[in-house]
Design a protein around this motif. Structure first.
Motif, PDB file in Angstrom:
ATOM      1  N   ILE A 103      -0.494  -7.935   1.815  1.00 37.53           N
ATOM      2  CA  ILE A 103      -1.384  -7.196   2.729  1.00 37.53           C
ATOM      3  C   ILE A 103      -0.747  -5.897   3.241  1.00 37.53           C
ATOM      4  CG2 ILE A 103      -2.567  -7.314   4.970  1.00 37.53           C
ATOM      5  CD1 ILE A 103      -3.170 -10.246   4.385  1.00 37.53           C
TER       6      ILE A 103
ATOM      7  N   THR B 250      -9.971  -7.306  -2.983  1.00 38.70           N
ATOM      8  CA  THR B 250     -11.007  -7.105  -1.973  1.00 38.70           C
ATOM      9  C   THR B 250     -10.429  -6.573  -0.662  1.00 38.70           C
ATOM     10  OG1 THR B 250     -10.796  -9.394  -1.216  1.00 38.70           O
ATOM     11  CG2 THR B 250     -12.418  -8.957  -2.924  1.00 38.70           C
ATOM     12  N   VAL B 251      -9.112  -6.701  -0.496  1.00 45.04           N
ATOM     13  CA  VAL B 251      -8.484  -6.177   0.726  1.00 45.04           C
ATOM     14  C   VAL B 251      -8.732  -4.681   0.845  1.00 45.04           C
ATOM     15  CG1 VAL B 251      -6.284  -5.857   1.941  1.00 45.04           C
ATOM     16  CG2 VAL B 251      -6.739  -7.997   0.733  1.00 45.04           C
ATOM     17  N   ASN B 252      -8.728  -3.977  -0.292  1.00 49.71           N
ATOM     18  CA  ASN B 252      -8.910  -2.517  -0.271  1.00 49.71           C
ATOM     19  C   ASN B 252     -10.268  -2.086   0.282  1.00 49.71           C
ATOM     20  OD1 ASN B 252      -9.951  -0.029  -2.306  1.00 49.71           O
ATOM     21  ND2 ASN B 252      -8.046   0.354  -1.211  1.00 49.71           N
TER      22      ASN B 252
ATOM     23  N   MET C   9      -7.415 -10.575  -4.361  1.00 56.41           N
ATOM     24  CA  MET C   9      -6.657  -9.770  -3.409  1.00 56.41           C
ATOM     25  C   MET C   9      -7.107  -8.311  -3.416  1.00 56.41           C
ATOM     26  SD  MET C   9      -4.657 -11.440  -1.484  1.00 56.41           S
ATOM     27  CE  MET C   9      -3.648 -10.117  -0.810  1.00 56.41           C
TER      28      MET C   9
ATOM     29  N   ILE D 137     -12.383  -3.764   2.067  1.00 54.66           N
ATOM     30  CA  ILE D 137     -12.527  -4.236   3.451  1.00 54.66           C
ATOM     31  C   ILE D 137     -11.793  -3.295   4.405  1.00 54.66           C
ATOM     32  CG2 ILE D 137     -11.881  -6.078   5.062  1.00 54.66           C
ATOM     33  CD1 ILE D 137     -12.356  -8.070   2.773  1.00 54.66           C
ATOM     34  N   LEU D 138     -10.564  -2.935   4.045  1.00 54.72           N
ATOM     35  CA  LEU D 138      -9.779  -2.033   4.899  1.00 54.72           C
ATOM     36  C   LEU D 138     -10.400  -0.641   4.965  1.00 54.72           C
ATOM     37  CD1 LEU D 138      -6.095  -2.981   3.994  1.00 54.72           C
ATOM     38  CD2 LEU D 138      -7.276  -3.378   6.159  1.00 54.72           C
TER      39      LEU D 138
ATOM     40  N   TYR E  85      -1.194  -3.281   0.603  1.00 55.00           N
ATOM     41  CA  TYR E  85      -2.604  -2.897   0.512  1.00 55.00           C
ATOM     42  C   TYR E  85      -3.008  -2.027   1.705  1.00 55.00           C
ATOM     43  CZ  TYR E  85      -4.119  -5.591  -3.554  1.00 55.00           C
ATOM     44  OH  TYR E  85      -4.317  -6.047  -4.830  1.00 55.00           O
ATOM     45  N   PHE E  86      -2.504  -2.358   2.878  1.00 55.68           N
ATOM     46  CA  PHE E  86      -2.816  -1.558   4.069  1.00 55.68           C
ATOM     47  C   PHE E  86      -2.292  -0.129   3.915  1.00 55.68           C
ATOM     48  CE2 PHE E  86      -1.544   0.211   8.153  1.00 55.68           C
ATOM     49  CZ  PHE E  86      -2.737   0.160   8.870  1.00 55.68           C
TER      50      PHE E  86
ATOM     51  N   ALA F 163      -0.199 -13.327   1.287  1.00 55.42           N
ATOM     52  CA  ALA F 163      -0.374 -12.523   2.502  1.00 55.42           C
ATOM     53  C   ALA F 163       0.671 -11.411   2.597  1.00 55.42           C
ATOM     54  CB  ALA F 163      -0.299 -13.422   3.732  1.00 55.42           C
TER      55      ALA F 163
ATOM     56  N   THR G 144      -4.283   1.792   1.208  1.00 65.69           N
ATOM     57  CA  THR G 144      -5.654   2.078   1.646  1.00 65.69           C
ATOM     58  C   THR G 144      -5.658   3.164   2.722  1.00 65.69           C
ATOM     59  OG1 THR G 144      -6.266  -0.219   1.187  1.00 65.69           O
ATOM     60  CG2 THR G 144      -7.779   1.072   2.534  1.00 65.69           C
TER      61      THR G 144
ATOM     62  N   GLN H 135      -3.464  -1.214  -8.337  1.00 65.83           N
ATOM     63  CA  GLN H 135      -3.949  -2.385  -7.600  1.00 65.83           C
ATOM     64  C   GLN H 135      -4.633  -3.375  -8.543  1.00 65.83           C
ATOM     65  OE1 GLN H 135      -5.801  -1.365  -3.546  1.00 65.83           O
ATOM     66  NE2 GLN H 135      -5.872   0.570  -4.615  1.00 65.83           N
TER      67      GLN H 135
END
Length: 694
Positions: A551, A332-334, A330, A336-337, A554-555, A548, A558, A305
């Motif tokens: 995402i 930070t998506v990890n 990007m 947050i999720l 990343y989802f 996007a 995570t 990542q």
């Protein structure tokens, strides 16, 4: 009074909690901000400042991460066997802080930029400083990693189990808060322009703020020194386990002859020296460590990542309307999720699976987590295929390219000599009463860091000067082109002036990673509608695949982390003896280090021409490992460490006496051997004396 649950200031407590833990929590928040903030921009620093290619940048990035997860074993041994936790944290935090400061200094381009062109003249100096800084950081962050949480736990008394449990929750919350804020803030700092002579991306600030936070972490931790409960070093259990395993192997090797009967387990060969309880505990640990063998492959994908996925984002569109996302943001998506998915899994998904009467055991959860990570890389490969279709095709070193721009309102016939079609050449345009030459250098690569490469072609009858913000294109003479200038994303306003002070303002909306030639035709005239006559020609199209689209990957990764990492730690602790949790923690961190080593091996060894193919390779390897792990999990028998330890807690008296008698016999044998040796030496001395006298 100390220990009361009501909120009041006692001898050393607040609301029943030791005051010292507040210093430890703040220290951990600042340290995690420092580490993750520096790491968030690291791969872009390698690529855009040190000018390394993607593969080498990825290799050094994962080498650094691997070091960060190898040094905790060293830190644990030093703390438990020599310095104690407090001194280890202080000394290694000083090393850590120096490393962050060195990294910030290494990113100052003006130090060696003697010709003031914005590019360091002595890149070796910056590379050397960077490597020294990263080594110091790896020693510091890895060395204190196993100490800080355990030191926080030492601040509580035996009757404060509830407060200790709450502390660990707050402690891990501070870790996530520090990492989340840093991965948001440091990319913003990096995107700023700074410099003494020339303005460049502000890596010194992006590294300097984490360095400042590390200084704060060190000061805060030292300030609380007088309030800490400091336990003396009592020996490291990891060292004891290694000695026990080593003795068993050596003893088995000594008794490999056929006349020695086999034993139930190879660790039983340590019974001559070690208690059966310790041997039983080591057996339980080894059983779990055996399951750890396939796990590094998960971390090989997960930690990309910060490298491959961040580099992938540099070729994407980060325009989210009112919000512009930098490629490194990007990440930070990890976190947050994680904050979203952990409670959903614990309170909704797992109970729902349990109600369906499905046996979703910890090892099955970990298998699912590995599979989700593989799916994440398949998603990344699909995104990369779409990105590759939008990227420009640059000519090779042996094939040139030429661009002819017609600035007159009639058809022109082009005659070019055999040497005209090169990247730096004269282009001759001939037609009715038209003959002129253009000399210019076409762009050879995608603009860096999402900026846009802009140049002007002046077909006007006088010298023109163009600026955008603080950026200058310089004076461009008639029938010539300016050099490319990197302009950031957004609505750029170009101010075009002639020698008489007349000005025309031209606005061009710029995306990410595009290149334009702005043509000022011979018919250009200053006035209210001057910008309408300027013609933009697209050299390189802007990035069209939106960030996007990252995402979903990343989802998936995570979600894989939540069911793999959290469950794996829970499983390890449930299967480990009470006094060997740290051994499995060290083993778990070691799997992360090995995973990063796998990445750098594949990045260097694999000769795949396309990035999407490398993503598919990693996904395929993880699916294969996932199948192997599922088979290993199927044959694994869950243990009850407390029950097994209870069986060996009280060793039979005759066994102890037997071991004592064996030790005494061995001791007597050694003493007799020494006596015989002394007698022999004495006789030899007497004989030698006699010979001398004679």
């Amino acid at each position: 009074m100390a220990g009361e649950s009501v909120c009041g200031l006692g001898d050393a407590t607040v609301c029943g909690y030791p005051i010292s833990i507040f210093f430890i929590v703040v220290n951990e928040f600042c340290e995690r901000f420092s580490y993750y903030g520096m790491r968030a921009v690291l791969v872009l620093y390698f690529k855009y400042f040190l000018r390394w290619d993607d593969d080498f940048a990825t290799t050094i990035y994962h080498t650094f991460v691997a070091l960060c997860y190898l040094t905790p074993i060293l830190g644990a041994i030093v703390a438990d066997s020599w310095l104690g936790k407090f001194k280890t944290i202080v000394y290694l935090s000083i090393v850590y802080t120096l490393g962050q400061i060195v990294m910030a200094i290494s990113a100052i381009h003006d130090i060696t930029d003697s010709n003031k062109d914005g590019i360091p003249d002595n890149m070796t100096f910056h590379v050397a400083l960077s490597m020294v800084g990263l080594i110091l950081i790896a020693l510091g962050t890895g060395g204190i990693k196993p100490c800080v949480a355990a030191f926080g736990g030492d601040q509580f008394e035996d009757h404060q189990e509830k407060q200790r449990s709450t502390f660990f929750s707050i402690f891990y919350l501070s870790i996530n808060a520090g990492s989340l804020l840093s991965t948001v803030i440091t990319p913003i700092l990096r995107a700023q322009e700074c410099g003494i002579h020339t303005q460049q991306k502000c890596y010194p600030l992006a590294f300097g703020v984490p360095a400042a936070l590390m200084v704060v972490a060190l000061i805060v931790f030292i300030v609380g020194s007088g309030m800490y409960n400091k336990t003396a070093p009592q020996g490291n259990i990891i060292v004891q386990v290694c000695k026990c395993i080593g003795f068993a192997i050596k003893n088995r090797f000594r008794h490999r002859a056929r006349e020695h009967p086999c034993r139930t387990h190879w660790m039983d060969w340590a019974e001559e020296k070690y208690d059966k309880l310790l041997i039983a505990q080591v057996k339980m640990v080894l059983k779990v460590l055996f399951l750890y063998i396939p796990l590094p492959m998960f971390w090989a994908l997960f930690d990309q990542q910060g490298s491959r996925w961040t580099l992938q984002a540099t070729t994407m569109d980060g325009d989210f309307g009112a919000l512009i996302i930098q490629p490194d943001q990007m990440q930070t998506v990890n976190p947050i999720l994680i904050l979203v998915l952990v409670p959903i899994m614990d309170s909704l998904v797992y109970p729902l699976i349990s109600k369906c009467k499905l046996n979703f055991s910890p090892l099955k959860r970990m298998t699912v987590g590995m599979f989700l990570a593989a799916l994440a890389f398949i998603a990344a490969a699909l995104v990369q295929i779409q990105i590759d279709q939008t990227l420009p095709k640059f000519p090779s070193s042996t094939v040139g390219q030429a661009k002819f721009i017609n600035m007159v309102n009639r058809t022109l016939n082009i005659n070019a000599g055999p040497n005209s079609f090169t990247l730096e050449s004269y282009k001759r345009c001939e037609g009715s009463n038209v003959s002129f030459y253009l000399q210019f250098r076409d762009i050879k690569s995608k603009p860096e860091q999402g900026t846009n490469a802009i140049r002007f072609l002046n077909g006007f009858g006088s010298v023109l000067n163009a600026t955008v913000g603080t950026l200058e294109f310089g004076n461009t003479i008639t029938n010539n082109m300016s050099e490319y200038v990197s302009v950031p994303q957004g609505n750029a306003q170009f101010h075009i002036r002639d020698n008489r002070g007349q000005e025309c303002v031209y606005t061009q909306k710029l995306g990410f990673g595009s290149s334009y030639t702005l043509i000022i035709p011979p018919t250009f005239a200053f006035g209210p509608n001057c910008e309408n006559s300027i013609q933009p020609v697209v050299d390189i199209k802007p990035n069209t695949i939106h960030m996007a689209w990252q995402i979903p990957q990343y989802f998936l990764i995570t979600a894989g982390e939540v069911v793999f990492s959290v469950t794996g730690l829970e499983f390890s602790y449930s299967q480990a003896p009470s006094n060997m949790k740290s051994v499995l923690q060290a083993g778990w961190l070691l799997t992360v280090a090995v995973g990063n080593i796998i990445v750098l091996i594949v990045a260097e060894a694999a000769t795949l021409p396309d990035q999407w193919a490398e993503y598919i390779l990693f996904a395929s390897l993880l699916i294969l490992v996932c199948i192997i792990f599922a088979v290993m999990a199927y044959f694994y028998t869950y243990l009850d460490p407390a029950k097994i330890e209870a069986e060996f807690a009280h060793e039979e008296p005759e066994d102890k006496e037997k071991r004592k008698s064996l030790e005494m016999a061995k001791k007597d044998s050694v003493e007799h051997h020494k006596e015989d040796r002394r007698s022999s030496d004495s006789s030899s001395d007497e004989e030698e004396t006699k010979q001398t006298k004679i």
